[in-house]
Design an enzyme around this catalytic site. Structure first.
Site, PDB file in Angstrom:
ATOM      1  N   GLY A 263       0.793  -1.224   0.000  1.00 37.31           N
ATOM      2  CA  GLY A 263       0.000   0.000   0.000  1.00 37.31           C
ATOM      3  C   GLY A 263       0.820   1.266   0.000  1.00 37.31           C
TER       4      GLY A 263
ATOM      5  N   CYS B 243     -27.218  -8.851 -17.895  1.00 35.26           N
ATOM      6  CA  CYS B 243     -26.466  -8.596 -19.124  1.00 35.26           C
ATOM      7  C   CYS B 243     -27.353  -8.938 -20.335  1.00 35.26           C
ATOM      8  CB  CYS B 243     -25.188  -9.429 -19.144  1.00 35.26           C
ATOM      9  SG  CYS B 243     -24.306  -9.303 -20.723  1.00 35.26           S
TER      10      CYS B 243
ATOM     11  N   CYS C  48     -25.356 -12.153 -22.132  1.00 36.83           N
ATOM     12  CA  CYS C  48     -25.183 -13.464 -21.511  1.00 36.83           C
ATOM     13  C   CYS C  48     -26.199 -13.731 -20.408  1.00 36.83           C
ATOM     14  CB  CYS C  48     -23.772 -13.627 -20.972  1.00 36.83           C
ATOM     15  SG  CYS C  48     -23.446 -12.603 -19.507  1.00 36.83           S
TER      16      CYS C  48
ATOM     17  N   CYS D 206     -22.279  -6.942 -19.626  1.00 38.82           N
ATOM     18  CA  CYS D 206     -21.114  -7.206 -18.793  1.00 38.82           C
ATOM     19  C   CYS D 206     -19.990  -6.271 -19.221  1.00 38.82           C
ATOM     20  CB  CYS D 206     -20.622  -8.639 -18.988  1.00 38.82           C
ATOM     21  SG  CYS D 206     -21.642  -9.881 -18.215  1.00 38.82           S
TER      22      CYS D 206
ATOM     23  N   CYS E 180     -18.150 -12.435 -20.487  1.00 37.74           N
ATOM     24  CA  CYS E 180     -19.484 -12.475 -21.085  1.00 37.74           C
ATOM     25  C   CYS E 180     -19.532 -13.536 -22.196  1.00 37.74           C
ATOM     26  CB  CYS E 180     -19.809 -11.096 -21.633  1.00 37.74           C
ATOM     27  SG  CYS E 180     -21.492 -10.921 -22.220  1.00 37.74           S
TER      28      CYS E 180
END
Lengths: 255, 600
Positions: free
Chosen positions: B43, B253, B256, B273, B279
């Site tokens: 980080g 979606c 899909c 998606c 997808c």
């Protein structure tokens, strides 16, 4: 040792002002003042203007800083030498163990009579609710119209202000009150009312050290009178004795 | 001839002529060192010598350097941009990487060893051994709440992140939700605050305890940071406001039929998606839907009932409901030093400004002694240049290298001279032990954020993390200082001078400090406004058992607020006493002149 019969013992108190603006001129005010006030006793201070009456009260309350001498306050539990007390301790003692009613009201700006008197009662350790009811009683007792209670003190008349000031002094009074001409600006009716209130203090075992110009009042209220002249106590005793004897010195005010 | 066949023809010719050197070996070593450091300190933003890349800045130059430095001919690289590997940018970066490293490329996440991405973590699970390189457009999570780079660095160094909650508070107040989409701030390994840009909130939970390595690289800012495998990563939230991912109720979606993926909206209002490869594989039945539901952040879907707007704030309309809030203020017990009466003690305080070109040495303060007890207010009086403000600055820590000794009962039982503390320690004192109200509200407030946000800043610094509690406390304080609560969410910069000063007072009292320093609190205000602020201060001091120091050249302020006072002249204390005594019976020539002048 604390003397159980005295509340205030002042010994050899001296005060001189140094005026730096006029080349350090020294103006003497108190020149070795000694006296005491008994528990619940009403002691009056008389004397002509400039004799040091107000200065004496102020030196006791440390509104003025005395040069030398001793001021002892006897509380219920201890003997306190006020002149050696720290400013902080003095600030805490003020209003709580002993009160001072100045000649002119010095309420904080934009404060109404009720708030001013409530503040005084709070300082004496009462709760907010108690303080409010005590303050209301004190203001009513001194004849302050309820319509004025939340009005800025600075717009009140001189007499009203003086009564508000007195109300803040006598609300749940401490064992010693210093009063500086507490009724000087009052009309006869209000004056009578205020004098009754002051006189009642004795019945509550409150000692009073007060400056009065009016010899009638001294005769009526005080058990003892101190006559100040040029910063010294010129005479002291029961009012009827002393005032008669001091007739000449005090001039026409003595009836 | 198709575009793809033309491109592959060009690529083949390029490979025959030898691979171009986009990043030389020295540059690669520099980037690798930075990446190793970044992995060691999860980080933490490691600065690195970022090179110019043959792509426009902001088009992935940072990610490209990371991929080129770590990749080799044996790697298989997947490049995605907004979840799509067929975008112009993704195609060009992929060709550049392949041409430079001689590596393989793929669209299938399962085959990739390195995924370079802008905006997404693939929907598919990433596994141990895989690395995702995120192209970062904004690496500094604190930039939104702090403009100064140096101050941001300090905040990271000291893990002093309380201000990030101020930014979120402002979002919640304005819109009821946290607005940050890409780059939602996260705490990494409980130590560093990190902007996981450019991924959406949907992908943020995927960073936590992941099996893969995440490298984030910002070419323009020259920063690399990382989340190594199995590192705790937590989105920053208020305790009572849950983290939310982006989600529109009822969307699936259009291609899909998935309902558990990150969606983007098309121009005709349908949803698709975002991850094109996922997808396609859903349609090809080449996925494990059960496993995807496990890694999808479905537990973070928005819950309207838990949002801040779901809780009515009746007290904003009826401040009487805050009675318990203001009652609490009076209970605060102010500490005194062991065996002493004081809360703040100053001994032999002095400050000398050394001689410089154009100015001789100036003794601004010398041998200043005083102490203050709970429930007591001490005044410092003096004309301009007498050193009274210098004394205040030395105590609060705005001025360093002061001589002498300053102790606080509330800090280390007064065993430590706070003048000897580090700047960080001194800053911490100002959170709860010592508060100041400056003459200029801009010194004590952030004028760009709301009145409530300014109080939030102090509260979050003191560790408050509950939005509703902060909100209530801020409302209670603002109501107490008579700021109308319908202005609570307005930027302080829109307020009048008197209102700003009231907000500053509320902020100073927010954490019930033991000691309050007032530096010319009413100077610069109109007489009537100053009177209002003065009355407020008088009331506040009367109802609190707080130790107060008031600096003012205005006698009426000192008279109204204090019991005791000291008079300063040419940097020294020349007289002390009860305030009324100093005014009625001043002894020193200077004080007499001052008092005479104040009488007008």
């Amino acid at each position: 040792m604390s003397d159980p019969t005295e509340i205030l013992t002042v010994s050899n108190l001296r005060k001189t002002f140094t005026m730096h603006a006029v080349g350090g001129r020294r103006v003497s005010s108190l020149q070795g003042v000694s006296f005491s006030v008994g528990v619940g006793e009403h002691v009056a201070i008389a004397g002509s203007s400039g004799a040091g009456k107000s200065s004496l009260l102020r030196c006791v309350y440390r509104n003025y800083l005395p040069d030398s001498g001793s001021v002892v306050l006897h509380t219920a539990t201890e003997r306190i030498e006020l002149t050696e007390l720290s400013d902080r301790a003095m600030a805490r003692l003020r209003g709580r163990e002993f009160g001072y009613v100045s000649q002119f009201l010095s309420a904080p700006p934009r404060t109404g009579p009720l708030q001013h008197v409530v503040t005084a009662a709070l300082r004496r350790g009462h709760s907010r609710e108690e303080s409010r009811s005590l303050a209301e009683t004190a203001l009513r007792r001194l004849g302050i119209d309820e319509l004025l209670w939340d009005i800025d003190c600075s717009v009140l008349s001189g007499g009203e202000r003086q009564r508000v000031n007195l109300a803040a002094g006598i609300v749940s009074p401490p064992r010693l009150l210093l009063l500086d001409e507490p009724v000087s600006a009052l009309d006869p009716a209000n004056r009578e009312r205020a004098l009754e209130v002051i006189d009642e203090l004795a019945h509550r075992n409150v000692a009073v050290l007060a400056v009065y110009h009016d010899m009638h009042i001294i005769r009526r209220l005080a058990q003892r009178v101190l006559v100040l002249s040029d910063g010294s106590i010129a005479d002291e005793g029961r009012p009827e004795d002393v005032l008669a004897a001091r007739h000449a010195a005090l001039g026409e005010v003595v009836a | 001839m198709s575009t793809a066949s033309v491109l592959s023809e060009i690529d083949r010719e390029l490979e025959l002529s030898g691979r171009p050197t986009v990043l030389d070996e020295q540059a690669k070593r520099e980037v690798r060192r930075a990446m190793l450091s970044a992995v060691c300190i999860p980080g933490y933003q490691v600065p690195f010598g970022s090179r110019e890349m043959p792509v426009a800045r902001g088009w992935g130059s940072g990610g490209l350097q990371a991929t080129l430095a770590m990749g080799g001919s044996e790697d298989v690289v997947k490049v995605i941009d907004q979840g799509d590997e067929e975008g112009v940018n993704a195609v060009n970066l992929r060709r550049l990487i392949r041409g430079t490293l001689g590596c393989g490329t793929t669209a299938d996440t399962r085959e990739a060893s390195i995924v370079q991405s802008r905006h997404r973590i693939p929907e598919d699970r990433m596994v141990a051994g895989q690395t995702i390189v995120l192209q970062v457009p904004n690496s500094e999570p604190l930039r939104g709440v702090e403009k100064s780079v140096r101050e941001c660095n300090r905040m990271h160094a000291e893990a002093d992140y309380s201000r990030i909650w101020v930014g979120m508070y402002e979002d919640l107040v304005t819109g009821g939700v946290v607005n940050t989409g890409a780059g939602y701030p996260v705490m990494v390994n409980d130590r560093y605050l990190m902007a996981p840009s450019p991924i959406p909130r949907w992908d943020v939970p995927r960073l936590n305890d992941s099996d893969h390595l995440t490298i984030l690289s910002h070419g323009r800012d020259k920063k690399i940071y990382a989340v190594p495998p199995h590192t705790p990563v937590a989105p920053v939230t208020f305790d009572d406001v849950p983290f939310e991912v982006e989600f529109t109720e009822g969307t699936t979606c259009g291609l899909c039929g998935s309902a558990d993926t990150f969606m983007v909206q098309t121009s005709d209002g349908r949803f698709l998606c975002s991850d094109v490869e996922w997808c396609r594989r859903v349609r090809d039945h080449d996925v494990d839907p059960a496993e995807h539901r496990v890694i999808a952040p479905l537990q973070y879907l928005p819950d309207a009932g838990k949002r801040v707007r779901a809780t009515a704030e009746d007290y904003l309309v009826d401040p009487g409901l805050l009675a318990d809030e203001s009652a609490g203020f009076r209970d605060a017990v102010t500490t005194t030093a062991p065996g002493a009466e004081w809360t703040l003690k100053v001994s032999g305080l002095g400050k000398t400004y050394p001689a410089r070109r154009g100015s001789s040495a100036v003794v601004a303060a010398a041998d200043v002694d005083f102490d203050v007890a709970p429930g007591e207010a001490l005044g410092i009086i003096g004309e301009s240049g007498s050193g009274k403000s210098t004394v205040m600055k030395c105590i609060i820590g705005d001025e360093y290298q002061a001589q002498g000794d300053v102790r606080l009962a509330g800090f280390d039982d007064a065993r430590t001279n706070i003048l000897q503390l580090t700047p960080t320690e001194r800053r911490n004192l100002r959170i709860s032990a010592l508060s100041v109200v400056y003459q200029d509200p801009a010194m004590g407030l952030n004028l760009r954020i709301s009145a409530g946000g300014n109080i939030t800043e102090r509260l979050t610094a003191a560790g408050w993390r509950n939005y509703r509690a902060i909100r209530r406390r801020a409302a209670g304080l603002l109501d107490r200082v008579e700021v109308p609560l319908n202005r609570m969410d307005d930027a302080v910069g829109q307020f009048s001078g008197g209102m700003r000063q009231r907000v500053q007072i509320a902020k100073a009292l927010a954490t019930d400090p033991d000691v309050l320093l007032l530096d010319e609190p009413t100077t610069g205000l109109d007489a009537s406004v100053a009177a209002g602020v003065l009355d407020l201060l008088r009331e506040l001091l009367a109802e609190r058992n707080i130790a107060v120091v008031v600096v003012s050249h205005d006698f009426s302020v000192i008279d109204a607020l204090t019991d005791r006072a000291i008079v300063m002249h040419r940097g020294r204390v020349i007289e002390t006493g009860l305030t009324d005594q100093l005014f009625a019976d001043p002894h020193e020539a200077y004080t007499q002149r001052l008092v005479a002048a104040a009488r007008g």
